[in-house]
Design a protein around this motif. Structure first.
Motif, PDB file in Angstrom:
ATOM      1  N   THR A   1       0.836  -1.219   0.000  1.00 33.45           N
ATOM      2  CA  THR A   1       0.000   0.000   0.000  1.00 33.45           C
ATOM      3  C   THR A   1       0.850   1.240   0.000  1.00 33.45           C
ATOM      4  OG1 THR A   1      -0.080   0.053   2.408  1.00 33.45           O
ATOM      5  CG2 THR A   1      -1.803  -1.195   1.280  1.00 33.45           C
ATOM      6  N   GLY A   2       2.140   1.020   0.112  1.00 31.99           N
ATOM      7  CA  GLY A   2       3.020   2.181   0.206  1.00 31.99           C
ATOM      8  C   GLY A   2       2.986   2.831   1.581  1.00 31.99           C
ATOM      9  N   GLN A   3       2.295   2.236   2.584  1.00 32.17           N
ATOM     10  CA  GLN A   3       2.176   2.806   3.936  1.00 32.17           C
ATOM     11  C   GLN A   3       2.914   1.908   4.939  1.00 32.17           C
ATOM     12  OE1 GLN A   3       0.780   5.760   4.429  1.00 32.17           O
ATOM     13  NE2 GLN A   3       0.339   5.892   2.239  1.00 32.17           N
ATOM     14  N   PRO A   4       3.275   2.456   6.121  1.00 28.32           N
ATOM     15  CA  PRO A   4       3.938   1.642   7.145  1.00 28.32           C
ATOM     16  C   PRO A   4       3.041   0.486   7.577  1.00 28.32           C
ATOM     17  CG  PRO A   4       4.132   3.976   7.651  1.00 28.32           C
ATOM     18  CD  PRO A   4       3.165   3.874   6.516  1.00 28.32           C
ATOM     19  N   ALA A   5       3.687  -0.472   8.293  1.00 31.42           N
ATOM     20  CA  ALA A   5       2.952  -1.662   8.711  1.00 31.42           C
ATOM     21  C   ALA A   5       1.810  -1.320   9.647  1.00 31.42           C
ATOM     22  CB  ALA A   5       3.904  -2.651   9.388  1.00 31.42           C
ATOM     23  N   GLY A   6       1.939  -0.220  10.397  1.00 29.48           N
ATOM     24  CA  GLY A   6       0.900   0.158  11.343  1.00 29.48           C
ATOM     25  C   GLY A   6      -0.158   1.036  10.718  1.00 29.48           C
ATOM     26  N   THR A   7      -0.208   1.080   9.343  1.00 30.28           N
ATOM     27  CA  THR A   7      -1.222   1.903   8.672  1.00 30.28           C
ATOM     28  C   THR A   7      -2.141   1.007   7.866  1.00 30.28           C
ATOM     29  OG1 THR A   7       0.262   3.790   8.565  1.00 30.28           O
ATOM     30  CG2 THR A   7      -1.629   3.784   7.062  1.00 30.28           C
ATOM     31  N   ILE A   8      -3.396   1.242   8.005  1.00 28.23           N
ATOM     32  CA  ILE A   8      -4.407   0.497   7.256  1.00 28.23           C
ATOM     33  C   ILE A   8      -5.019   1.437   6.228  1.00 28.23           C
ATOM     34  CG2 ILE A   8      -6.630  -0.689   7.401  1.00 28.23           C
ATOM     35  CD1 ILE A   8      -5.842  -1.522  10.235  1.00 28.23           C
ATOM     36  N   VAL A   9      -5.101   0.973   4.950  1.00 27.75           N
ATOM     37  CA  VAL A   9      -5.760   1.740   3.888  1.00 27.75           C
ATOM     38  C   VAL A   9      -7.093   1.061   3.618  1.00 27.75           C
ATOM     39  CG1 VAL A   9      -5.655   2.589   1.530  1.00 27.75           C
ATOM     40  CG2 VAL A   9      -3.557   2.424   2.906  1.00 27.75           C
ATOM     41  N   LEU A  10      -8.139   1.710   4.094  1.00 34.68           N
ATOM     42  CA  LEU A  10      -9.457   1.123   3.886  1.00 34.68           C
ATOM     43  C   LEU A  10      -9.778   1.090   2.391  1.00 34.68           C
ATOM     44  CD1 LEU A  10     -11.510   2.747   6.792  1.00 34.68           C
ATOM     45  CD2 LEU A  10     -10.493   0.470   6.703  1.00 34.68           C
ATOM     46  N   GLY A  11     -10.109  -0.093   1.952  1.00 34.36           N
ATOM     47  CA  GLY A  11     -10.418  -0.279   0.544  1.00 34.36           C
ATOM     48  C   GLY A  11      -9.274  -0.860  -0.255  1.00 34.36           C
TER      49      GLY A  11
ATOM     50  N   SER B   1      -7.035  -4.999   8.487  1.00 33.21           N
ATOM     51  CA  SER B   1      -6.904  -5.143   9.945  1.00 33.21           C
ATOM     52  C   SER B   1      -5.439  -5.387  10.276  1.00 33.21           C
ATOM     53  CB  SER B   1      -7.768  -6.295  10.466  1.00 33.21           C
ATOM     54  OG  SER B   1      -7.313  -7.534   9.953  1.00 33.21           O
ATOM     55  N   VAL B   2      -5.135  -5.214  11.552  1.00 33.53           N
ATOM     56  CA  VAL B   2      -3.779  -5.516  12.030  1.00 33.53           C
ATOM     57  C   VAL B   2      -3.891  -6.427  13.244  1.00 33.53           C
ATOM     58  CG1 VAL B   2      -2.689  -3.413  11.192  1.00 33.53           C
ATOM     59  CG2 VAL B   2      -3.743  -3.431  13.454  1.00 33.53           C
ATOM     60  N   SER B   3      -2.845  -7.207  13.473  1.00 34.55           N
ATOM     61  CA  SER B   3      -2.756  -8.051  14.665  1.00 34.55           C
ATOM     62  C   SER B   3      -1.824  -7.380  15.678  1.00 34.55           C
ATOM     63  CB  SER B   3      -2.223  -9.435  14.305  1.00 34.55           C
ATOM     64  OG  SER B   3      -3.141 -10.107  13.454  1.00 34.55           O
ATOM     65  N   LEU B   4      -2.233  -7.446  16.946  1.00 40.16           N
ATOM     66  CA  LEU B   4      -1.445  -6.827  18.035  1.00 40.16           C
ATOM     67  C   LEU B   4      -1.096  -7.901  19.052  1.00 40.16           C
ATOM     68  CD1 LEU B   4      -3.814  -3.777  18.627  1.00 40.16           C
ATOM     69  CD2 LEU B   4      -1.805  -3.810  17.167  1.00 40.16           C
ATOM     70  N   ARG B   5       0.104  -7.848  19.599  1.00 39.59           N
ATOM     71  CA  ARG B   5       0.495  -8.769  20.668  1.00 39.59           C
ATOM     72  C   ARG B   5       1.377  -8.028  21.672  1.00 39.59           C
ATOM     73  NH1 ARG B   5       0.223 -13.924  21.963  1.00 39.59           N
ATOM     74  NH2 ARG B   5      -0.873 -14.411  20.027  1.00 39.59           N
ATOM     75  N   ALA B   6       0.979  -8.180  22.957  1.00 40.42           N
ATOM     76  CA  ALA B   6       1.733  -7.534  24.036  1.00 40.42           C
ATOM     77  C   ALA B   6       2.664  -8.542  24.684  1.00 40.42           C
ATOM     78  CB  ALA B   6       0.768  -6.965  25.070  1.00 40.42           C
ATOM     79  N   TYR B   7       3.865  -8.056  25.098  1.00 37.42           N
ATOM     80  CA  TYR B   7       4.880  -8.921  25.689  1.00 37.42           C
ATOM     81  C   TYR B   7       5.437  -8.270  26.963  1.00 37.42           C
ATOM     82  CZ  TYR B   7       4.942 -11.191  21.096  1.00 37.42           C
ATOM     83  OH  TYR B   7       4.585 -11.827  19.947  1.00 37.42           O
TER      84      TYR B   7
ATOM     85  N   ALA C   1      -9.711  -3.981  13.602  1.00 35.07           N
ATOM     86  CA  ALA C   1     -10.324  -3.840  12.273  1.00 35.07           C
ATOM     87  C   ALA C   1     -11.180  -2.579  12.292  1.00 35.07           C
ATOM     88  CB  ALA C   1     -11.157  -5.062  11.936  1.00 35.07           C
ATOM     89  N   PRO C   2     -10.613  -1.466  11.859  1.00 33.56           N
ATOM     90  CA  PRO C   2     -11.352  -0.205  11.962  1.00 33.56           C
ATOM     91  C   PRO C   2     -12.438  -0.111  10.899  1.00 33.56           C
ATOM     92  CG  PRO C   2      -9.260   0.169  10.907  1.00 33.56           C
ATOM     93  CD  PRO C   2      -9.253  -1.265  11.322  1.00 33.56           C
ATOM     94  N   THR C   3     -13.369   0.760  11.142  1.00 34.78           N
ATOM     95  CA  THR C   3     -14.459   1.014  10.191  1.00 34.78           C
ATOM     96  C   THR C   3     -14.390   2.405   9.605  1.00 34.78           C
ATOM     97  OG1 THR C   3     -15.887   1.744  11.990  1.00 34.78           O
ATOM     98  CG2 THR C   3     -15.976  -0.594  11.367  1.00 34.78           C
TER      99      THR C   3
ATOM    100  N   VAL D   1      -5.331   4.995  10.040  1.00 35.58           N
ATOM    101  CA  VAL D   1      -6.296   4.417   9.101  1.00 35.58           C
ATOM    102  C   VAL D   1      -6.634   5.469   8.055  1.00 35.58           C
ATOM    103  CG1 VAL D   1      -8.560   3.359   8.820  1.00 35.58           C
ATOM    104  CG2 VAL D   1      -7.201   2.902  10.896  1.00 35.58           C
ATOM    105  N   ILE D   2      -6.405   5.077   6.744  1.00 36.66           N
ATOM    106  CA  ILE D   2      -6.715   5.973   5.614  1.00 36.66           C
ATOM    107  C   ILE D   2      -7.895   5.374   4.859  1.00 36.66           C
ATOM    108  CG2 ILE D   2      -5.852   6.994   3.485  1.00 36.66           C
ATOM    109  CD1 ILE D   2      -3.006   6.627   4.663  1.00 36.66           C
ATOM    110  N   ASP D   3      -8.852   6.176   4.602  1.00 35.52           N
ATOM    111  CA  ASP D   3     -10.030   5.691   3.870  1.00 35.52           C
ATOM    112  C   ASP D   3      -9.843   6.015   2.387  1.00 35.52           C
ATOM    113  OD1 ASP D   3     -12.443   4.820   2.998  1.00 35.52           O
ATOM    114  OD2 ASP D   3     -13.628   5.936   4.491  1.00 35.52           O
ATOM    115  N   ALA D   4      -9.563   4.969   1.547  1.00 38.53           N
ATOM    116  CA  ALA D   4      -9.323   5.161   0.102  1.00 38.53           C
ATOM    117  C   ALA D   4     -10.472   4.611  -0.738  1.00 38.53           C
ATOM    118  CB  ALA D   4      -8.009   4.492  -0.291  1.00 38.53           C
ATOM    119  N   ARG D   5     -11.614   4.501  -0.184  1.00 39.26           N
ATOM    120  CA  ARG D   5     -12.747   3.920  -0.897  1.00 39.26           C
ATOM    121  C   ARG D   5     -13.497   4.998  -1.682  1.00 39.26           C
ATOM    122  NH1 ARG D   5     -15.157   1.022   4.339  1.00 39.26           N
ATOM    123  NH2 ARG D   5     -14.685   3.131   5.068  1.00 39.26           N
ATOM    124  N   CYS D   6     -13.779   4.702  -3.087  1.00 43.21           N
ATOM    125  CA  CYS D   6     -14.528   5.630  -3.940  1.00 43.21           C
ATOM    126  C   CYS D   6     -15.897   5.082  -4.330  1.00 43.21           C
ATOM    127  CB  CYS D   6     -13.748   5.898  -5.243  1.00 43.21           C
ATOM    128  SG  CYS D   6     -12.189   6.759  -4.959  1.00 43.21           S
TER     129      CYS D   6
END
Length: 736
Positions: free
Chosen positions: A610-620, A625-631, A657-659, A686-691
């Motif tokens: 997506t051209g975005q960092p691993a912690g960025t979600i591009v909607l569409g 979604s991303v997985s999180l784990r605490a240690y 999983a953001p909306t 979270v970037i919303d790229a939906r048209c």
């Protein structure tokens, strides 16, 4: 006083002893307040003075009497200053007493004032001083009337013989004459105004028993009383009433703190009706009938502050029983004080052979709520100590001091309390107390006259308990030495101030005779946190703290610990002993626990670029979604995630999983096995790229309509070249 007629009094005694009180342990029930007086008779030199002694010898003898009374446990002196219209003090109204100088009217040489001396010496010993006066007696025995040594030219019998009534061998000032009442009042007020007396005390000589030739006086001053036997009796009683009321009023107007009291014989009237009189033989001397003294009215009207009936009969005596008479007087006090006159002079005579007779009479007095004490007749018999009864009083009944009862009808002011009470060790276990008196007041009613010193083994020192009263000292004292402190015993002390009327201040700060602080010893302590906290009791740090008297409390500078205190902590243990002395010592407390240092990792399973960092979600486009784990390094650490829209958590793992677009801070709370928390957060953009229609926006370009707004360039997801990414500049955007 009729108490002087010893032979006649003895003939009245009945051999039957009757019922007797059990020997009471009176020391254990010593009241805090109780008048303990002694009559000191100067008439006939019965107690004092020896008229052939020098003034110096007379002073020494009087001081010895007062010392003796103080040592017995007394707190009041009733000193006879006028026995037969004479004076034991310099007076312009009446001559010097024959019993002082061996020649009536002759001043002592070298000059001195026995009344002032008696007042001063009484004060030094903490004794309240009452000037004892015979109001009417002028010539005690007509057989000696012509002796110029005994009756001077300026004696009332010479200057106003018309004022006198002769009854048998006694001459008295005629109570029916207004000028006599005014004269007697002027003599009394001369004493009140010139001397700082605590009280004025009348003897029982009113109208003597016998034929009274006062017809002419009645004819001149009948005041509406009928010329009948009953009317004449009421008239005589009223004559005495007028004097009593007049003297009481004049004293209150001049010096309202001066007490006024009278000592009549012990039986008012004899009657089976307690509203009329006491349950005594009808043949007994009744002062209402025989002496025309209506003492009950004096109390009812408040003309006197106290009455001291001479209850000179033993317990159980037939016809006049002490244990019946005293309760009757108790019920007829009418809000004033009643002090019982006790016949010490009868000890070791018929009916008075029990060494405890006087002690038992006092014990009975103490059971009566309105009997405020007793007066002993008289000093010489206390000094003689028949049957050792005075020794018994001193060692038991009067072993503890007592305060003079207060008179609230005269005043209720309380003096200011002394302050800065301190204690210091003295020799042979003695305790030296010192205090600062309150600032003196100009109000005579409120002037401090004495200090009361209290001692107790209990910290809650009850100043209302008579057995806690240690001593009473005069107002010029600023300290007291307790020489009766026992070795190895510790006490609490306090002190109060007493004004002229014996009203008491609040107590000063308590102190003790314990001057040794505790020895504090500590021990190390380990505390393991639970649920993020741990606590201790001060005793947990105690490693053997000791004190000579006893530890009353242990305090720790800290008792509660949290996750921020993990490791070694210094805590002060303070011990306070029963004296209030304190000492401290440090202790080490090792707080055991673990504070997490968590981290949160973010990943996504969809590898679509997506051209975005691993912690960025591009909607569409790409991973939605991303997985999180605490240690945390400690495997016992648990996790709880803060709620967020689109977050689903399961222990240390979570899925987000953001909306909608936005920046989201997702936090996992790590909680160690000890209950210590620590947060770890990660931010997901979270970037919303939906048209719509399945296309996504890859770039923006200006609106062709020239509105200045931009529009998305939407393409199919599979048609997005690598070089076209959300956020590229317009120049780089080549639609496909």
């Amino acid at each position: 006083m009729k108490k002087l007629l010893l032979a006649a009094a003895a003939s009245l005694l009945v051999a039957s002893f009757g019922a007797s009180l059990a020997h009471a342990d009176t020391a254990s029930v010593t009241p805090k307040r109780e008048l303990r007086g002694v009559w000191i008779s100067t008439h006939l030199s019965l107690d004092w003075p020896n008229r052939t002694q020098t003034p110096e010898q007379q002073r020494a003898a009087l001081a010895g009497i007062l010392d003796h009374n103080k040592a017995t446990g007394m707190n009041a002196a009733f000193f006879q200053v006028r026995s037969q219209s004479d004076a034991m003090y310099p007076s312009t109204l009446e001559p010097w007493s024959y019993y002082l100088t061996n020649n009536q009217g002759s001043a002592p040489a070298p000059a001195w004032d026995p009344l002032q001396f008696a007042i001063d010496e009484s004060r030094k010993r903490g004794l309240e001083f009452h000037a004892w006066i015979n109001p009417y007696r002028a010539v005690a025995n007509t057989a000696s009337e012509n002796n110029p040594a005994q009756y001077a030219a300026n004696h009332i019998s010479r200057t106003h013989p018309e004022w006198l009534l002769t009854v048998g061998t006694v001459k008295i000032l005629n109570p029916g004459l207004p000028e006599v009442r005014d004269y007697v009042t002027s003599v009394i007020m001369d004493i009140v105004e010139r001397y700082d007396v605590d009280g004025i005390h009348f003897d029982d000589y009113f109208y003597p028993s016998g034929t009274i030739a006062d017809d002419a006086t009645y004819a001149a001053h009948p005041r509406g009383f009928p010329a009948t036997a009953a009317g004449r009796a009421d008239w005589r009683r009223d004559n005495v009433n007028l004097l009593i009321a007049q003297v009481g009023e004049r004293i209150r107007a001049a010096k309202p703190w001066v007490k006024f009291g009278v000592s009549p014989s012990g039986i008012y009237r004899s009657s089976l009706d307690p509203a009329i009189g006491s349950p005594t033989s009808s043949g007994a001397n009744q002062h209402y009938v025989n002496n025309f003294a209506d003492s009950r009215t004096w109390l009812q009207q408040g003309w006197v502050d106290y009455l001291a009936p001479q209850v000179y009969w033993y317990i159980g005596q037939a016809g006049s029983d002490y244990k019946l008479l005293v309760p009757w007087w108790n019920e007829n006090a009418f809000g004033r004080h009643v002090y019982v006159g006790i016949a010490d002079y009868k000890m070791n005579t018929a009916g008075w052979l029990d060494p405890k007779q006087v002690a038992n009479q006092i014990a009975l007095n103490r059971t009566q709520g309105n009997i405020a004490g007793q007066i002993h007749f008289r000093h010489a018999f206390l000094a003689a100590n028949p049957l050792g009864y005075r020794t018994d009083l001193m060692q038991d009944t009067y072993a503890r001091p007592a305060l003079v009862p207060a008179m609230p009808w005269k005043d209720t002011l309380q003096p200011s309390a002394p302050s800065a009470l301190s204690a210091a060790p003295g020799q042979d276990n003695a305790v030296q107390l010192a205090w600062s008196p309150a600032i003196d007041t100009r109000d005579e009613m409120d002037k401090v006259r004495r200090f009361a010193v209290y001692r107790s083994g209990e910290r809650t020192l009850d100043t209302e308990r008579g057995d806690n009263l240690l001593a009473v000292v005069e107002s010029d004292a600023s300290g007291y030495v307790d020489t009766r402190a026992e070795a190895g015993r510790y006490y609490y002390y306090t002190v109060t101030a007493l004004n002229r009327l014996s009203h008491e201040s609040a107590p000063a700060n308590p102190v003790s005779n314990d001057f040794e602080a505790p020895s504090v010893r500590t021990r190390a302590l380990a505390l393991t946190l639970a649920n993020g906290t741990a606590s201790l009791q001060p005793a947990d740090l105690d490693g053997g703290t000791t004190d000579n008297w006893g530890i009353e409390t242990l305090n720790a500078s800290r008792t509660v610990f949290s996750c921020t205190d993990i490791g070694a902590q210094q805590v002060e243990l303070t011990a306070i002993d029963k004296a209030g002395l304190s000492a401290s010592a440090p202790a080490t407390v090792n707080v055991i626990g673990h504070v997490p240092q968590p981290i949160v990792e973010v990943s996504r399973l969809d590898a679509t670029p997506t051209g975005q960092p691993a912690g960025t979600i591009v909607l569409g486009y790409g991973a939605q979604s991303v997985s999180l784990r605490a240690y945390d390094a400690d495997p016992g650490t648990g996790f709880a995630w803060n709620p967020a829209p689109g977050l689903a958590a399961d222990g240390a793992a979570a899925t987000f999983a953001p909306t909608g677009a936005g920046t989201f801070a997702l936090t996992a709370q790590a909680i160690s096995a000890n209950g210590c928390p620590a947060p770890a957060s990660v931010t997901v953009s979270v970037i919303d790229a939906r048209c719509g229609n399945g296309k996504v926006a890859v770039c923006h370009k200006p609106d062709s309509a020239g509105s200045g707004r931009s529009v998305d360039i939407c393409v199919s997801p599979n048609a997005v070249p690598a070089k076209l990414r959300q956020g590229d500049s317009l120049g780089n955007c080549t639609p496909q």
